[in-house]
Design an enzyme around this catalytic site. Structure first.
Site, PDB file in Angstrom:
ATOM      1  CG  ASN A  11      -1.764   1.221   1.374  1.00  0.00           C
ATOM      2  OD1 ASN A  11      -1.895   2.006   0.444  1.00  0.00           O
ATOM      3  ND2 ASN A  11      -2.362   1.414   2.545  1.00  0.00           N
ATOM      4  CD1 TRP A  12       3.691   1.391  -2.812  1.00  0.00           C
ATOM      5  CD2 TRP A  12       3.875   2.788  -4.549  1.00  0.00           C
ATOM      6  NE1 TRP A  12       4.666   0.888  -3.633  1.00  0.00           N
ATOM      7  CE2 TRP A  12       4.802   1.733  -4.721  1.00  0.00           C
ATOM      8  CE3 TRP A  12       3.811   3.775  -5.519  1.00  0.00           C
ATOM      9  CZ2 TRP A  12       5.658   1.653  -5.822  1.00  0.00           C
ATOM     10  CZ3 TRP A  12       4.657   3.697  -6.626  1.00  0.00           C
ATOM     11  CH2 TRP A  12       5.569   2.654  -6.760  1.00  0.00           C
ATOM     12  CE  LYS A  13      -0.124   3.140   4.895  1.00  0.00           C
ATOM     13  NZ  LYS A  13       0.077   3.285   6.351  1.00  0.00           N
ATOM     14  CG  HIS A  97      -5.762   1.675   5.641  1.00  0.00           C
ATOM     15  ND1 HIS A  97      -5.274   2.547   6.600  1.00  0.00           N
ATOM     16  CD2 HIS A  97      -4.745   0.824   5.367  1.00  0.00           C
ATOM     17  CE1 HIS A  97      -4.015   2.233   6.865  1.00  0.00           C
ATOM     18  NE2 HIS A  97      -3.679   1.188   6.134  1.00  0.00           N
ATOM     19  CD  GLU A  99      -2.883   5.331   6.922  1.00  0.00           C
ATOM     20  OE1 GLU A  99      -1.797   5.002   7.425  1.00  0.00           O
ATOM     21  OE2 GLU A  99      -3.078   5.384   5.690  1.00  0.00           O
ATOM     22  CD  GLU A 167      -3.054  -2.313   7.628  1.00  0.00           C
ATOM     23  OE1 GLU A 167      -1.937  -2.340   7.126  1.00  0.00           O
ATOM     24  OE2 GLU A 167      -3.872  -1.405   7.411  1.00  0.00           O
ATOM     25  N   GLY A 173       2.790   2.326  10.873  1.00  0.00           N
ATOM     26  CA  GLY A 173       3.760   3.397  10.711  1.00  0.00           C
ATOM     27  C   GLY A 173       4.490   3.805  11.972  1.00  0.00           C
ATOM     28  CB  SER A 212       5.446  -1.869  12.031  1.00  0.00           C
ATOM     29  OG  SER A 212       5.040  -0.547  12.344  1.00  0.00           O
ATOM     30  N   GLY A 233       3.009  -1.316   4.224  1.00  0.00           N
ATOM     31  CA  GLY A 233       2.994   0.109   3.941  1.00  0.00           C
ATOM     32  C   GLY A 233       4.328   0.599   3.416  1.00  0.00           C
ATOM     33  N   GLY A 234       5.063   1.328   4.258  1.00  0.00           N
ATOM     34  CA  GLY A 234       6.299   1.983   3.842  1.00  0.00           C
ATOM     35  C   GLY A 234       7.314   1.071   3.181  1.00  0.00           C
TER      36      GLY A 234
END
Length: 249
Positions: A11-13, A97, A99, A167, A173, A212, A233-234
């Site tokens: 997921n590049w967000k 998600h 977020e 999640e 993150g 994470s 994610g990241g």
């Protein structure tokens, strides 16, 4: 149940410009040289979906969106429908998600409506669930995620391909991760909720873990009972980091 073929989705967000698709092409090339036993997907921002689908065509990397509107079309300025994602080249879509649940107030009912729209457009939903730190500290993690599973999945998922992604909100993150025992406990509860909601069909949907995930902890997380993949994610922004997770043993 342990699934031999897992879904590893990145997921590049709200990250990525056209130049960053070079990382996706590096990923494609690496998987052509050394194929993975797992399904691999990237969910870039909507502005890159069509380019990513074209540049990765014929490879092992599937393309997904990060959200869709519950309606098929209409006067919803700035929104993107499931059919638009499909038309751009996406095959999957992340929905619910944290977020969006936490930051934009999306409810379980909102998520269920989006899941229904995604399925109608031929997309495979990845439905996110997870508890906040306050809810975990109050001993309500299992209660929260079980409730989200039951309320976020419409009847339309019966007989369709979909995934659930657990999640924990407090792990996204932050560099923090639950213990393997905590992950196992929640994934077992999610599986039970899926079976209660969908019957025998609830036994096969993969339950991804997200929060994470990185090359250094991926192998032990993916080995946990009922972890059917990862939502990353990241670490999915760089091909080498993402490959480290995809190839974790």
């Amino acid at each position: 149940m342990k699934q031999t073929v897992k879904l590893i989705a990145g997921n590049w967000k709200m990250n990525g410009l056209a130049a960053d698709l070079a990382e996706a092409e590096t990923l494609k090339s690496a998987l052509e040289s050394e194929p993975s036993a797992h399904r691999v997907a990237l969910c870039p921002p909507a502005t890159l979906i069509a380019q990513a689908a074209w540049r990765l065509k014929g490879g092992a990397v599937e393309i997904g969106g990060q959200d869709c509107h519950a309606r098929a079309a209409g006067a919803y300025t700035g929104s993107i429908s499931a059919a638009m994602l499909k038309d751009a080249g996406a095959g999957l879509v992340i929905l619910g998600h944290s977020e969006r649940r936490q930051g934009l107030g999306e409810t379980d009912a909102d998520v269920a409506a989006k899941v229904e729209a995604a399925l109608a457009a031929g997309l495979e939903p990845i439905v996110c669930i997870g508890e906040t730190l306050q809810e975990r500290e109050a001993g309500r993690a299992v209660e929260i995620v079980s409730g989200q599973v039951k309320a976020s999945l419409p009847d339309a998922v019966i007989g369709k391909t979909f995934a659930v992604a657990y999640e924990p909100v407090w792990a996204i993150g932050t560099g923090l991760t639950p213990t393997l025992e905590q992950i196992a406990e929640v994934h077992a509860a999610v599986r039970a909720a899926l079976v209660e909601r969908l019957g025998e069909g609830g036994r096969t949907a993969p339950i991804l873990y997200g929060g994470s995930v990185k090359p250094s902890n991926a192998a032990e997380i993916l080995a946990v009972q009922d972890v059917g993949g990862a939502l990353v994610g990241g670490a999915s922004l760089k091909a080498q980091d993402f490959l480290g997770i995809i190839r974790a043993q």
